[in-house]
Motif scaffolding. Structure first.
Motif, PDB file in Angstrom:
ATOM      1  N   VAL A 255     -17.516  -6.952 -17.931  1.00 10.87           N
ATOM      2  CA  VAL A 255     -17.476  -7.920 -16.832  1.00 10.87           C
ATOM      3  C   VAL A 255     -17.055  -7.212 -15.551  1.00 10.87           C
ATOM      4  O   VAL A 255     -16.492  -6.107 -15.586  1.00 10.87           O
ATOM      5  CB  VAL A 255     -16.494  -9.073 -17.136  1.00 10.87           C
ATOM      6  N   ILE A 256     -17.327  -7.843 -14.431  1.00 11.88           N
ATOM      7  CA  ILE A 256     -16.935  -7.312 -13.128  1.00 11.88           C
ATOM      8  C   ILE A 256     -15.793  -8.157 -12.579  1.00 11.88           C
ATOM      9  O   ILE A 256     -15.937  -9.374 -12.406  1.00 11.88           O
ATOM     10  CB  ILE A 256     -18.116  -7.313 -12.135  1.00 11.88           C
ATOM     11  N   ASP A 257     -14.656  -7.501 -12.321  1.00 14.12           N
ATOM     12  CA  ASP A 257     -13.532  -8.164 -11.670  1.00 14.12           C
ATOM     13  C   ASP A 257     -13.708  -7.979 -10.164  1.00 14.12           C
ATOM     14  O   ASP A 257     -13.687  -6.843  -9.666  1.00 14.12           O
ATOM     15  CB  ASP A 257     -12.216  -7.531 -12.143  1.00 14.12           C
ATOM     16  N   PRO A 258     -13.904  -9.069  -9.403  1.00  8.69           N
ATOM     17  CA  PRO A 258     -14.173  -8.913  -7.965  1.00  8.69           C
ATOM     18  C   PRO A 258     -13.002  -8.348  -7.173  1.00  8.69           C
ATOM     19  O   PRO A 258     -13.182  -7.858  -6.061  1.00  8.69           O
ATOM     20  CB  PRO A 258     -14.502 -10.342  -7.520  1.00  8.69           C
ATOM     21  N   GLY A 259     -11.799  -8.382  -7.744  1.00  9.53           N
ATOM     22  CA  GLY A 259     -10.631  -7.876  -7.044  1.00  9.53           C
ATOM     23  C   GLY A 259     -10.154  -8.825  -5.962  1.00  9.53           C
ATOM     24  O   GLY A 259     -10.711  -9.910  -5.760  1.00  9.53           O
ATOM     25  N   LYS A 260      -9.123  -8.416  -5.238  1.00 12.24           N
ATOM     26  CA  LYS A 260      -8.541  -9.242  -4.178  1.00 12.24           C
ATOM     27  C   LYS A 260      -8.336  -8.414  -2.915  1.00 12.24           C
ATOM     28  O   LYS A 260      -8.087  -7.217  -2.985  1.00 12.24           O
ATOM     29  CB  LYS A 260      -7.204  -9.838  -4.631  1.00 12.24           C
ATOM     30  N   GLU A 261      -8.426  -9.083  -1.766  1.00  7.93           N
ATOM     31  CA  GLU A 261      -8.123  -8.419  -0.509  1.00  7.93           C
ATOM     32  C   GLU A 261      -6.624  -8.122  -0.449  1.00  7.93           C
ATOM     33  O   GLU A 261      -5.807  -8.897  -0.923  1.00  7.93           O
ATOM     34  CB  GLU A 261      -8.536  -9.300   0.672  1.00  7.93           C
ATOM     35  N   ALA A 267     -11.674  -6.456  -0.829  1.00  4.32           N
ATOM     36  CA  ALA A 267     -11.534  -6.413  -2.284  1.00  4.32           C
ATOM     37  C   ALA A 267     -12.448  -5.345  -2.856  1.00  4.32           C
ATOM     38  O   ALA A 267     -13.558  -5.121  -2.368  1.00  4.32           O
ATOM     39  CB  ALA A 267     -11.883  -7.773  -2.878  1.00  4.32           C
ATOM     40  N   VAL A 268     -11.956  -4.660  -3.899  1.00  6.80           N
ATOM     41  CA  VAL A 268     -12.732  -3.605  -4.558  1.00  6.80           C
ATOM     42  C   VAL A 268     -13.068  -4.061  -5.966  1.00  6.80           C
ATOM     43  O   VAL A 268     -12.173  -4.189  -6.814  1.00  6.80           O
ATOM     44  CB  VAL A 268     -11.944  -2.285  -4.599  1.00  6.80           C
ATOM     45  N   PRO A 269     -14.331  -4.330  -6.253  1.00  4.21           N
ATOM     46  CA  PRO A 269     -14.707  -4.755  -7.611  1.00  4.21           C
ATOM     47  C   PRO A 269     -14.465  -3.634  -8.621  1.00  4.21           C
ATOM     48  O   PRO A 269     -14.648  -2.450  -8.309  1.00  4.21           O
ATOM     49  CB  PRO A 269     -16.204  -5.064  -7.487  1.00  4.21           C
ATOM     50  N   THR A 270     -14.047  -4.015  -9.823  1.00  7.70           N
ATOM     51  CA  THR A 270     -13.844  -3.040 -10.898  1.00  7.70           C
ATOM     52  C   THR A 270     -14.498  -3.547 -12.176  1.00  7.70           C
ATOM     53  O   THR A 270     -14.570  -4.759 -12.420  1.00  7.70           O
ATOM     54  CB  THR A 270     -12.348  -2.788 -11.171  1.00  7.70           C
ATOM     55  N   THR A 271     -14.970  -2.624 -12.973  1.00  6.47           N
ATOM     56  CA  THR A 271     -15.573  -2.973 -14.259  1.00  6.47           C
ATOM     57  C   THR A 271     -14.492  -3.031 -15.329  1.00  6.47           C
ATOM     58  O   THR A 271     -13.655  -2.134 -15.427  1.00  6.47           O
ATOM     59  CB  THR A 271     -16.641  -1.937 -14.648  1.00  6.47           C
ATOM     60  N   LYS A 272     -14.521  -4.082 -16.130  1.00  6.19           N
ATOM     61  CA  LYS A 272     -13.539  -4.248 -17.192  1.00  6.19           C
ATOM     62  C   LYS A 272     -14.234  -4.659 -18.489  1.00  6.19           C
ATOM     63  O   LYS A 272     -15.413  -5.021 -18.498  1.00  6.19           O
ATOM     64  CB  LYS A 272     -12.499  -5.308 -16.808  1.00  6.19           C
ATOM     65  N   ILE A 273     -13.479  -4.568 -19.569  1.00  4.85           N
ATOM     66  CA  ILE A 273     -13.937  -5.040 -20.873  1.00  4.85           C
ATOM     67  C   ILE A 273     -13.277  -6.391 -21.154  1.00  4.85           C
ATOM     68  O   ILE A 273     -12.056  -6.519 -21.079  1.00  4.85           O
ATOM     69  CB  ILE A 273     -13.577  -4.044 -21.991  1.00  4.85           C
ATOM     70  N   LYS A 274     -14.093  -7.393 -21.442  1.00  6.19           N
ATOM     71  CA  LYS A 274     -13.559  -8.692 -21.844  1.00  6.19           C
ATOM     72  C   LYS A 274     -13.675  -8.813 -23.354  1.00  6.19           C
ATOM     73  O   LYS A 274     -14.765  -8.758 -23.914  1.00  6.19           O
ATOM     74  CB  LYS A 274     -14.318  -9.833 -21.175  1.00  6.19           C
ATOM     75  N   ALA A 275     -12.526  -8.932 -24.002  1.00 10.66           N
ATOM     76  CA  ALA A 275     -12.495  -9.057 -25.464  1.00 10.66           C
ATOM     77  C   ALA A 275     -12.201 -10.499 -25.839  1.00 10.66           C
ATOM     78  O   ALA A 275     -11.307 -11.137 -25.270  1.00 10.66           O
ATOM     79  CB  ALA A 275     -11.433  -8.138 -26.047  1.00 10.66           C
ATOM     80  N   THR A 276     -12.968 -11.004 -26.794  1.00 14.31           N
ATOM     81  CA  THR A 276     -12.726 -12.333 -27.346  1.00 14.31           C
ATOM     82  C   THR A 276     -12.088 -12.165 -28.712  1.00 14.31           C
ATOM     83  O   THR A 276     -12.656 -11.523 -29.595  1.00 14.31           O
ATOM     84  CB  THR A 276     -14.033 -13.121 -27.471  1.00 14.31           C
ATOM     85  N   VAL A 277     -10.898 -12.710 -28.865  1.00 11.80           N
ATOM     86  CA  VAL A 277     -10.110 -12.535 -30.083  1.00 11.80           C
ATOM     87  C   VAL A 277     -10.066 -13.852 -30.853  1.00 11.80           C
ATOM     88  O   VAL A 277      -9.722 -14.900 -30.296  1.00 11.80           O
ATOM     89  CB  VAL A 277      -8.678 -12.070 -29.749  1.00 11.80           C
ATOM     90  N   ALA A 278     -10.413 -13.794 -32.125  1.00 19.45           N
ATOM     91  CA  ALA A 278     -10.332 -14.963 -33.002  1.00 19.45           C
ATOM     92  C   ALA A 278      -9.076 -14.867 -33.853  1.00 19.45           C
ATOM     93  O   ALA A 278      -8.750 -13.794 -34.376  1.00 19.45           O
ATOM     94  CB  ALA A 278     -11.563 -15.040 -33.896  1.00 19.45           C
ATOM     95  N   LEU A 279      -8.354 -15.967 -33.975  1.00 17.50           N
ATOM     96  CA  LEU A 279      -7.163 -15.988 -34.818  1.00 17.50           C
ATOM     97  C   LEU A 279      -7.571 -16.032 -36.279  1.00 17.50           C
ATOM     98  O   LEU A 279      -8.568 -16.658 -36.646  1.00 17.50           O
ATOM     99  CB  LEU A 279      -6.294 -17.189 -34.497  1.00 17.50           C
ATOM    100  N   ASP A 280      -6.782 -15.374 -37.123  1.00 18.54           N
ATOM    101  CA  ASP A 280      -7.049 -15.430 -38.555  1.00 18.54           C
ATOM    102  C   ASP A 280      -6.863 -16.838 -39.106  1.00 18.54           C
ATOM    103  O   ASP A 280      -7.538 -17.234 -40.059  1.00 18.54           O
ATOM    104  CB  ASP A 280      -6.124 -14.459 -39.306  1.00 18.54           C
TER     105      ASP A 280
END
Length: 363
Positions: A255-261, A267-280
């Motif tokens: 995902v792209i985090d648009p960042g903040k001024e 603002a400087v956009p940064t690339t991140k990993i979005k993880a979806t975690v399922a509970l056991d």
């Protein structure tokens, strides 16, 4: 005669007293013959004020990131080819399962089925393709028979479809018109109704939004931590009441985090990993629809190593570290090589160290 003896004895006693007095004075002046200050106290113990034990265990170092508990990504359900007046719609928060209506147009239902391939044509006798097999699989799961689940829509399929149509108050045509069913991967939870009863349903018009029924935790990580969040990786979740629950990474996406001024800088956009975690176990978050949850990812792990409390480490004058081994009333310093630190303990190796060895803790 007796008087002379008494006088002589008196002179001897007086002389002895004088000698003792002189000796005491000499001892007081020189310190000879008297106990020293150190001799007056018991010797100081060399044992440490507290001790710990060398244990053999698995050390795990973790990296924690804040996450958000909710029902996951939201999907918009738009009106399809079947147009008319919205006469019913599933309520927000309700669960819709296979074969049940999502909404009704002109009082006829649009039904939920399970699958990944969206509808794109009418299904009728003679039609072939994977969409036929997907529909027939659902028809079989709903209890209808008389056909083979394959890629061919046969007369047997059409006969079963007529029974299905009758059960749902539809015209018994044996043909599944485009827009009559909607596919999702599993049962769904209605999030928000986007249209009101009486509205005209048109192609592309949002009718409702939905999510999965299971609550998940979404967490974003910098790309440097991407290796920690591989699909299937076990994690530990810290809940709002500070209890913990196990989970696993179910999916990841970039995902792209648009960042903040900041300070007038753009603002400087940064690339991140979005993880979806399922509970056991979903019961761990019973009663919570949304919440902030910390997610601990394992960053390193050392299996079956000797460890001591970090407080047992001694800085050696010649450099490096050692531990004070306690053996009964005696102690000795053993130099050690340190490894991984985690949970207040440190991995160590050193001559003679073994599981169960007692070590001093000076602090």
């Amino acid at each position: 005669m007796t008087r002379r003896r008494r006088r002589a004895a008196g002179r001897v006693a007086a002389g002895m007293a004088a000698v003792l007095a002189a000796g005491a004075a000499t001892a007081a002046a020189t310190g000879i013959g008297l106990p020293t200050k150190d001799e007056a106290k018991p010797p100081r113990s060399t044992l440490p004020p507290a001790t710990g034990t060398v244990t053999k265990e698995t050390l795990v170092d973790t990296t924690s990131k804040p996450g958000r508990l909710d029902h996951g990504n939201t999907t918009i359900l738009n009106g399809g080819k079947l147009t008319g007046t919205l006469t019913s719609v599933a309520a927000p928060g309700s669960t819709v399962a296979r074969g049940k209506p999502l909404y009704k147009v002109d009082n006829t239902p649009i039904l939920l089925l399970y699958g990944a391939l969206p509808t794109y044509r009418d299904l009728a006798s003679g039609v072939e393709g994977p969409d036929v097999e997907e529909f027939e699989h659902n028809l079989r799961e709903l209890g209808y028979t008389g056909f083979t689940v394959d890629t061919k829509y046969t007369d047997g399929t059409a006969a079963a479809v007529k029974k299905w149509q009758k059960a749902n108050g539809l015209k018994e045509t044996g043909t599944v018109e485009l827009g009559r069913v909607h596919y999702a991967s599993d049962e769904i939870r209605v999030d928000v109704d986007k249209a009101a009863l009486g509205d005209a349903v048109q192609p592309g018009q949002a009718v409702l939004t939905y999510t999965g029924t299971r609550r998940v935790v979404s967490v974003e990580l910098e790309m440097a931590y991407a290796g920690l969040a591989k699909t299937g990786t076990a994690v530990t979740l810290t809940l709002p009441d500070r209890t913990t629950a196990p989970g696993k990474v179910a999916a990841t996406a970039t995902v792209i985090d648009p960042g903040k001024e900041s300070g007038g800088n753009p603002a400087v956009p940064t690339t991140k990993i979005k993880a979806t975690v399922a509970l056991d176990d979903d019961k761990a978050v019973a009663g919570l629809d949304e919440a902030s949850i910390d997610v601990a990812f394992t960053s390193s792990r050392r299996e079956n190593v000797l460890t001591v409390p970090v407080a047992a480490l001694l800085a050696l004058a010649e450099g490096g570290y050692g531990v004070q081994v306690v053996e009964g009333s005696a102690t000795r310093i053993v130099p050690v090589t340190t490894g991984m630190f985690a949970g207040g303990r440190v991995e160590v190796t050193g001559p003679g160290l073994a599981q169960g060895t007692t070590v001093g803790m000076p602090t």
